[in-house]
Design an enzyme around this catalytic site. Structure first.
Site, PDB file in Angstrom:
ATOM      1  N   ARG A 161      13.738  27.028  89.381  1.00 58.25           N
ATOM      2  CA  ARG A 161      12.888  28.072  90.095  1.00 58.25           C
ATOM      3  C   ARG A 161      12.126  27.336  91.128  1.00 58.25           C
ATOM      4  NH1 ARG A 161      11.961  30.672  84.541  1.00 58.25           N
ATOM      5  NH2 ARG A 161      13.632  32.342  84.462  1.00 58.25           N
TER       6      ARG A 161
ATOM      7  N   HIS B   3       7.965  23.740  78.093  1.00 56.42           N
ATOM      8  CA  HIS B   3       8.498  25.003  78.895  1.00 56.42           C
ATOM      9  C   HIS B   3       7.703  25.993  78.528  1.00 56.42           C
ATOM     10  CE1 HIS B   3      11.285  27.852  80.252  1.00 56.42           C
ATOM     11  NE2 HIS B   3      11.418  28.376  78.953  1.00 56.42           N
TER      12      HIS B   3
ATOM     13  N   ASP C 113      12.970  25.902  85.003  1.00 58.28           N
ATOM     14  CA  ASP C 113      11.664  26.125  85.608  1.00 58.28           C
ATOM     15  C   ASP C 113      11.733  25.303  86.970  1.00 58.28           C
ATOM     16  OD1 ASP C 113      11.245  26.175  82.687  1.00 58.28           O
ATOM     17  OD2 ASP C 113       9.216  26.290  82.982  1.00 58.28           O
TER      18      ASP C 113
ATOM     19  N   ARG D 113       5.451  32.304  74.821  1.00 61.98           N
ATOM     20  CA  ARG D 113       6.382  31.571  74.141  1.00 61.98           C
ATOM     21  C   ARG D 113       5.931  31.175  72.793  1.00 61.98           C
ATOM     22  NH1 ARG D 113       7.482  29.685  79.550  1.00 61.98           N
ATOM     23  NH2 ARG D 113       9.199  30.788  80.354  1.00 61.98           N
TER      24      ARG D 113
ATOM     25  N   ASP E 240      29.669  44.112  64.765  1.00 53.84           N
ATOM     26  CA  ASP E 240      30.101  45.097  65.688  1.00 53.84           C
ATOM     27  C   ASP E 240      29.799  44.574  67.137  1.00 53.84           C
ATOM     28  OD1 ASP E 240      29.866  48.393  64.209  1.00 53.84           O
ATOM     29  OD2 ASP E 240      31.247  46.838  63.761  1.00 53.84           O
TER      30      ASP E 240
END
Lengths: 351, 350
Positions: free
Chosen positions: B186, B210, B183, B123, B73
């Site tokens: 940023r 990362h 990164d 992470r 959906d």
């Protein structure tokens, strides 16, 4: 005054202050003039719709400055940072944010998406009361902060809320526009283009009137690559029934509800739709779009000040004019009925 | 096999305009079987996958976009939401399937599928959940598009890129992780914002994992050609190593901060992945810090870790790794980063 700043704490006077001597000015330089041709767009509401609009505008490089406003300061700061972090991949755009209207001052275009989201099964008209009281709080300061702005309303029910915004803002009617049926028309053009295996840009098709259940599909004016569809069908002796045309139109109206039913809301398509309108206005493109405008005096709509979608030429000053399409008697009647549907609800508001 | 659904009110069961609308000219031949159609598949239509798909669509990077997700959906809703914008975009074919049928013949496959990083979760904690998922997802993707480039975005991206490499059977130049590309953006944003400068004039790489053990290559940062550290020395602006580490930390925290504030990140990673897609599909031969097979570089010799290095990207994927000069300290940090990743990789038994 509650501005949300992203400046690093580690870089700057309290940390590593590289800036103090990095660039040396040349001799005889003057400070920049106070009136710059900076294009500034403010987006009110950073929900799925507001952010899809802001991000599309950013990707399409339509503004030098984007200001975001929302009541939720955490969500707001998060969204602002998420856009700023992409700086290395985009042309330089200043992105600011505030929970009040302070960051919106001096906007060229203010896009209002604030308001409750349409729930599955809820008709657009049911949202109304919740959104009218919200507008009374947010619209006046926005127009006070940007008295020359064009204001675009996206919140639903968009036709009535554009009327409300017009009344509350004190702006002239040519500078208050609702996103209206610009997206419905795109869905309509997509369906036809998909069937014909042709580019949607070659399909000229307008849905007018209420952005909602009583919208009007102008079958008599649909053409593809210059070929009017209905007379093509007659010449080819391809039989069709009025019911079939109504089914196709119904599928367009259902389109939004279907996406809401499947993913919970719509965002991407309205993002592209509004960005498209923003480009036409800010770059003075003078293109015709079906958007919600003050319809009084057009197509026999005379009983009150109602906003609904008509094919409208847009440019830097906002609404330049409404085109004079030939409507069949049936289409004309449907449009007037659409106007009355909206007026009935408007009169109950007492604005 | 669950593909897109065109309108039924138009067509053989409804109003069939198509049958005689266009007439072909004489002596035409059918189109060649090898078309230069650029096809990108995005696996996973969550916030990240859709930000990537939508940015790719807006930037007109592909002729065809295929979407894959387990949730039928949600998938159909997202597909329709993109298709409805047809009048505002160049014509792009958008398809979707819950299996991999819609991805066949992709030039680039972007994998975002996997559990989302929860507030406070590092992470590396996501790892086990995502390895099992990749075992189901990567082999059929590789089989459906044996010549494609695989770009892994799911976290922890370095280990998962290694996993995808092993599971796909692809040569290592065709399996890339989005790594520290974001990164670095940023990082460049922070410096550019402070200097009131365009971020594209800031050359600055964050490499390695990362994640928490990433390495900021301060010795190679330059702005408009001016190396930052030697500039500071010439201007006799004192700075401490601690200050540099604080700036780097702010970059690493950047993602966690956005997750805390809005629940997830989406837009920035969308632009980051689209930028990599452009470099690859348009053979730009530009340098990006992305997760690649790092074995043999900078003294990284124990095992086959994937981690971010400044890599030149083009149509065949990774063309090579640039020979950036690292200080001894930076090299040590990078090898530490590699060890962190290898430790995890060995526990996986792939």
């Amino acid at each position: 005054m509650q501005k949300i700043s992203a400046s690093s704490l580690a870089l700057g006077p309290d940390g590593l202050n590289i800036a103090q001597s990095f660039f040396k000015p040349i001799h005889g330089a003057l400070p920049p003039p106070p009136t710059t041709r900076n294009t500034k767009i403010s987006v009110i509401g950073v929900g799925n719709v507001g952010m899809a609009i802001a991000q599309t505008i950013l990707t399409q490089d339509l503004a030098d400055e984007i200001a975001l406003v929302d009541v939720n300061p955490d969500k707001l700061r998060g969204e602002m940072l998420d856009l700023q972090h992409a700086a290395a991949f985009l042309p330089r755009t200043t992105i600011s944010a505030s929970v009040d209207h302070s960051c919106t001052v001096g906007s060229d275009l203010v896009i209002v998406t604030a308001g409750a989201r349409q729930l599955p099964g809820e008709s657009r008209l049911n949202l109304l009361q919740r959104n009218v009281s919200l507008f009374s709080k947010i619209i006046p300061p926005l127009s006070a902060g940007s008295p020359e702005t064009v204001m675009m309303i996206v919140s639903n029910p968009v036709d009535i809320l554009t009327y409300v915004a017009w009344k509350l803002s004190g702006l002239p009617a040519n500078r208050v526009i609702g996103s209206g049926t610009n997206l419905d028309s795109s869905r309509f053009r997509f369906l036809i283009a998909d069937h014909l295996d042709v580019n949607a840009h070659d399909v000229q098709a307008y849905i007018m009137g209420e952005h909602g259940d009583s919208s009007v599909a102008l079958w008599s004016s649909i053409s593809v690559g210059g070929v009017p569809i209905l007379s093509f069908l007659d010449r080819q002796q391809i039989a069709y029934e009025k019911q079939t045309l109504e089914n196709i139109h119904k599928e367009v109206v259902q389109g939004a509800y279907e996406v809401i039913g499947l993913k919970g809301y719509t965002s991407w398509a309205i993002g592209y739709s509004v960005s498209n309108l923003a480009r036409t206005i800010l770059r003075d493109q003078r293109k015709v779009h079906p958007v919600s405008v003050l319809a009084k005096g057009f197509y026999g709509i005379n009983g009150g000040e109602v906003f609904l979608s008509l094919p409208t030429q847009l440019g830097r000053s906002g609404v330049m004019g409404v085109t004079s399409l030939h409507l069949t008697e049936d289409e004309s009647q449907q449009l007037q009925k659409s106007a009355m549907t909206i007026l009935e609800v408007q009169s109950e508001l007492g604005i | 096999m669950q593909k897109t659904a065109s309108s039924s009110t138009l067509g053989p069961d409804g109003l069939n305009i198509a049958q005689s609308f266009f007439k072909p000219i004489h002596n035409t031949s059918p189109p060649p079987t090898t078309t230069r159609n650029t096809k990108i598949s995005v696996v996973g239509v969550g916030n990240v996958g859709m930000a990537i798909a939508q940015t790719i669509l807006t930037q007109s990077l592909a002729d065809e976009i295929a979407l894959v997700d387990v949730n039928g959906d949600k998938l159909r809703g997202e597909m329709l939401d993109l298709q409805h914008a047809a009048a505002f975009l160049p014509r792009t074919k958008i398809s979707a399937s819950v299996d991999f049928s819609s991805t066949v013949g992709s030039d680039l496959v972007i994998v975002t599928a996997g559990a989302r990083q929860i507030v406070g979760e590092s992470r590396l904690n996501l790892l086990q959940r995502n390895v099992a998922l990749f075992s189901k997802v990567v082999p059929p993707l590789a089989a459906a598009s044996p010549e494609c480039i695989l770009l892994v975005v799911s976290n922890p991206v370095d280990v998962l890129t290694y996993v995808a490499w092993k599971l796909s059977g692809f040569p290592s130049n065709r399996v890339i992780g989005s790594g520290t590309n974001l990164d670095s953006s940023r990082f460049r944003f922070l410096i550019a914002d402070h200097l009131d400068l365009n971020a594209q004039d800031v050359q600055a790489y964050i490499v390695g994992e990362h994640g928490d053990s990433s390495v900021a290559l301060w010795s190679s940062i330059s702005v408009g050609g001016v190396p930052i550290l030697s500039f500071l020395e010439r201007q006799q602006i004192a700075y401490e190593k601690q200050t540099l580490e604080k700036i780097h930390k702010e970059v690493v925290e950047g993602a966690y901060e956005v997750i805390k504030l809005k629940g997830y990140t989406s837009w920035a990673i969308g632009y980051s992945a689209a930028s990599l897609a452009r470099a690859i599909l348009r053979d730009q031969r530009s340098i990006h810090p992305v997760s690649v097979l790092a074995k043999g570089f900078y003294g990284i010799d124990g095992g086959e870790p994937f981690l971010s290095l400044p890599a030149q990207l083009g149509r065949s994927g990774v063309l090579g790794v640039t020979n950036v000069h690292l200080t001894e300290d930076e090299e040590n940090q990078l090898r530490e980063s590699a060890k962190t990743i290898l430790e995890l990789q060995t526990q996986l038994g792939i």
